[in-house]
Design an enzyme around this catalytic site. Sequence first.
Site, short mmCIF file in Angstrom:
data_model
loop_
_atom_site.label_atom_id
_atom_site.label_comp_id
_atom_site.label_asym_id
_atom_site.label_seq_id
_atom_site.Cartn_x
_atom_site.Cartn_y
_atom_site.Cartn_z
N HIS A 104 0.81 -1.21 0.00
CA HIS A 104 0.00 0.00 0.00
C HIS A 104 0.85 1.27 0.00
CE1 HIS A 104 0.55 -0.42 4.46
NE2 HIS A 104 0.57 0.90 4.41
N ASP A 134 -0.10 -7.67 1.00
CA ASP A 134 0.37 -6.30 1.25
C ASP A 134 1.89 -6.22 1.29
OD1 ASP A 134 0.25 -3.61 1.54
OD2 ASP A 134 -0.37 -3.61 3.64
N SER A 209 5.09 1.90 7.72
CA SER A 209 4.73 0.77 6.86
C SER A 209 5.86 0.37 5.93
CB SER A 209 3.50 1.11 6.02
OG SER A 209 2.32 0.88 6.73
#
Length: 264
Positions: A104, A134, A209
């Site tokens: 993402h 992901d 992330s």
Amino acid sequence: MEHVPQEADAAEARGAGAGRARRFVVGGGVLVLVAVLAYWLGGSGGSGEAAAPRPSPTPTPSATLTTGEVFERVGPSVVVIQAGKSLGTGVIAAEDGTILTAHHVIKGTKDVNLTFADGTKAKAVVVSSNPKRDVAALKPAKLPEIVVPATLGGAVAVGAPVVAIGNPLGLTYSVSTGVVSGLNRTTEDGDRDLGGLIQFDASVNPGSSGGPLLDARGLVIGIVVSIADPGGDEAFAGIAFAVPIGVALGGGDGDGPLGEGPQI
């Protein structure tokens, strides 16, 4: 009756017996001496060819590192990723400079810019991605003079200490510590679920992330992907999730109790 010859014979017999006794004593002394020498040579007191080889203890490094040592070892492998308006983190996972990150972070853009730990800046292209897990892999157009790939780990256990390195809220190369809180977790992300995740409590926030989750030996055990956000404010509430490194590299998915959390 001739007693003298008998006495002579008896004397000779006693002399022979005494001689045998002396030889026995001498022979026993030789055996004791040989045994002592063998023991001495087999230990550390001799150096003859008959000495049996004995392994010598070799000092080995501790199995665990301090948080500072983990950062010193893995920090050079961590990369700042700016993908369009998205800020994230990546980790060099191979000697050719391939970078693992969260899908993402680079979703929906081809403008991916990297900043390596030594300040080297480069463009990157996405060479593979898996939205279901992901995770994504990036290929830099340029590499720093010295490429330092992180060492990838494997097994992880609940309660084990962990270290997260990332760029939360733009604070580059931030380090946080915690423990593994749970395994095989699932989080909801819009219309899909991410399964088989590591739950941990080291603080992470938007910008973290794609960063590495590390064990106490500095091995990458996961890629950070999301946090639990009960307040809906995208702020760390003490629960975060990472894709296990085996899954990030193409392993199987897992499933577990559902949780809720936005991507970060």
